[in-house]
Scaffold this active site. Structure first.
Site, short mmCIF file in Angstrom:
data_model
loop_
_atom_site.label_atom_id
_atom_site.label_comp_id
_atom_site.label_asym_id
_atom_site.label_seq_id
_atom_site.Cartn_x
_atom_site.Cartn_y
_atom_site.Cartn_z
CD GLU A 145 11.40 12.88 -4.46
OE1 GLU A 145 10.29 12.70 -3.93
OE2 GLU A 145 11.83 12.21 -5.41
CG ASP A 154 9.58 14.50 -1.35
OD1 ASP A 154 10.11 15.07 -2.31
OD2 ASP A 154 9.56 13.25 -1.24
CD GLU A 160 4.86 13.02 -1.01
OE1 GLU A 160 4.76 12.56 -2.16
OE2 GLU A 160 5.10 12.32 -0.01
CD GLN A 196 4.53 10.97 3.71
OE1 GLN A 196 3.78 10.26 4.39
NE2 GLN A 196 4.96 10.59 2.51
CB THR A 197 8.57 16.57 5.79
OG1 THR A 197 8.75 15.92 7.06
CG2 THR A 197 7.71 17.81 5.96
CG ASN A 198 10.47 10.90 2.63
OD1 ASN A 198 11.43 10.66 3.36
ND2 ASN A 198 9.93 9.98 1.85
N GLY A 209 12.82 5.04 3.70
CA GLY A 209 11.95 6.20 3.75
C GLY A 209 12.18 6.98 5.03
NE ARG A 210 17.43 9.04 6.20
CZ ARG A 210 18.09 8.19 5.40
NH1 ARG A 210 17.69 8.05 4.14
NH2 ARG A 210 19.13 7.52 5.83
CD1 TRP A 227 0.39 6.37 -3.07
CD2 TRP A 227 0.81 7.30 -1.08
NE1 TRP A 227 0.96 7.60 -3.30
CE2 TRP A 227 1.24 8.20 -2.09
CE3 TRP A 227 0.97 7.67 0.25
CZ2 TRP A 227 1.81 9.44 -1.82
CZ3 TRP A 227 1.55 8.92 0.53
CH2 TRP A 227 1.96 9.77 -0.50
NE ARG A 256 8.62 2.52 6.44
CZ ARG A 256 8.86 3.74 6.00
NH1 ARG A 256 8.44 4.78 6.70
NH2 ARG A 256 9.54 3.95 4.89
#
Length: 331
Positions: free
Chosen positions: A109, A111, A113, A126-128, A138-139, A204, A283
């Site tokens: 994936e 992303d 967002e 948000q990028t991931n 999670g990145r 969330w 995290r």
């Protein structure tokens, strides 16, 4: 996909994909029907009369979304997007790549967002990325913007090659992810489809779920136009047959981020980055292997959020970071 076929994909796709990306003026703009199809949402997806623009809306009944007609292995993918205005807490608009429908247990994936907010607060991006089902790691990175994304259309682009992923906003690179040996399969490496969705992520999206979608402000409408799908199209069943687009004047396209482009990216990150997984001490006691420690970034984020980026001692639940849902989950 076996190693031989993967090597073939990489070699052929690298002929037309370069690390820097492309001037959007060199690439064809597609109509919606040329590149995409409706995914879900019934009449909450509306193709406008010109055929080149689409509205996705969210109301109490459902969100909506569309999906590319082809599966791609590497390329440059872009759309101009105008986000909903006013109170948008809990609303997520996503423009992303995924192959979760084909590789359910080891999907990839990439992303974008867009996370809504309460009135008077700005949208955040948000990028991931995920590779090979690596959803445990999670990145995410989150940013503010230097403009109001509800006033007009702005271009959001993804460049994906064998070695790099670069996210762009209005042709300004905002994040570069380099493939490292230590990442292994965590770097996206299988063909993916493009998606765009709007959905209710009240649990969330805004302050860890503190603020929910308020449907008295519905419908929430996101508009998309200027579609670019420039990549190697792959047969979704055999995953071997493919067609790679060519780029005019490829020899004039730089093969890396130039010093001036990197300076713009660093300026953006200095002014607008609000979260990076590489510095999240709650995290990750030890940052993931691909992280490159930047003392200036670390210090700025520590001032922004001393708990997350400072001591790492979490005395409250704080913000939660979630992966983007697959289209079927977001209905």
């Amino acid at each position: 996909m076996d190693s031989f076929l993967h090597m073939m994909f990489v070699m052929l796709c690298s002929v037309f994909v370069v690390v820097h990306g492309f001037s959007r003026n060199d690439l064809p703009i597609l109509s919606f029907d040329e590149g995409y199809s409706k995914l879900f949402g019934d009449d909450n997806l509306m193709v406008l009369k010109d055929g080149k623009s689409v509205q996705l809306s969210l109301d109490e009944r459902t969100g909506s979304g569309f999906v590319s007609q082809d599966l791609y292995f590497h390329g440059f993918f872009s759309a101009s997007i105008k986000l909903p205005a006013d109170y948008t807490a809990g609303v997520v608009v996503a423009f992303y790549m995924s192959n979760g429908d084909i590789f359910e247990k080891n999907h990839d994936e990439i992303d974008f967002e867009f996370l809504g907010n309460i009135r008077g607060k700005e949208w955040r991006i948000q990028t991931n990325i995920y590779g090979n089902g690596s959803t445990i790691v999670g990145r995410e990175e989150r940013y503010g913007l230097w403009f109001d994304p509800t006033d007009d259309f702005h271009r959001y682009s993804i460049l994906w090659t064998h070695t790099h992923i670069i996210f762009y906003v209005d042709d300004v690179a905002i994040r570069e992810i380099k493939r490292t040996e230590s990442m292994g399969g965590d770097f996206p490496s299988k063909p993916m489809t493009l998606y765009a969705t709007i959905w209710d992520a009240s649990e969330w999206a805004t302050n860890g779920g503190k603020y929910k979608v308020n449907y008295k402000y519905a419908p929430y409408i996101a508009e998309f136009s200027n579609f670019i799908l420039h990549g190697c199209a792959v047969d979704p069943i055999e995953l071997t047959s493919f067609k790679c687009e060519t780029t005019p004047n490829l020899s004039t396209v730089p093969t890396g981020i130039t010093p001036s482009q990197r300076a713009k990216m660093e300026s953006f990150r200095k002014k607008h980055m609000q979260y990076s997984y590489c510095y999240d001490k709650i995290r990750y006691k030890t940052p993931p292997s691909e992280c490159v420690f930047n003392p200036k970034e670390a210090e700025r984020l520590k001032k922004f959020d001393p708990v997350t980026f400072g001591s790492g001692h979490n005395r409250h639940h704080g913000k939660r970071y979630r992966r983007s849902r697959s289209p079927t989950q977001s209905i």
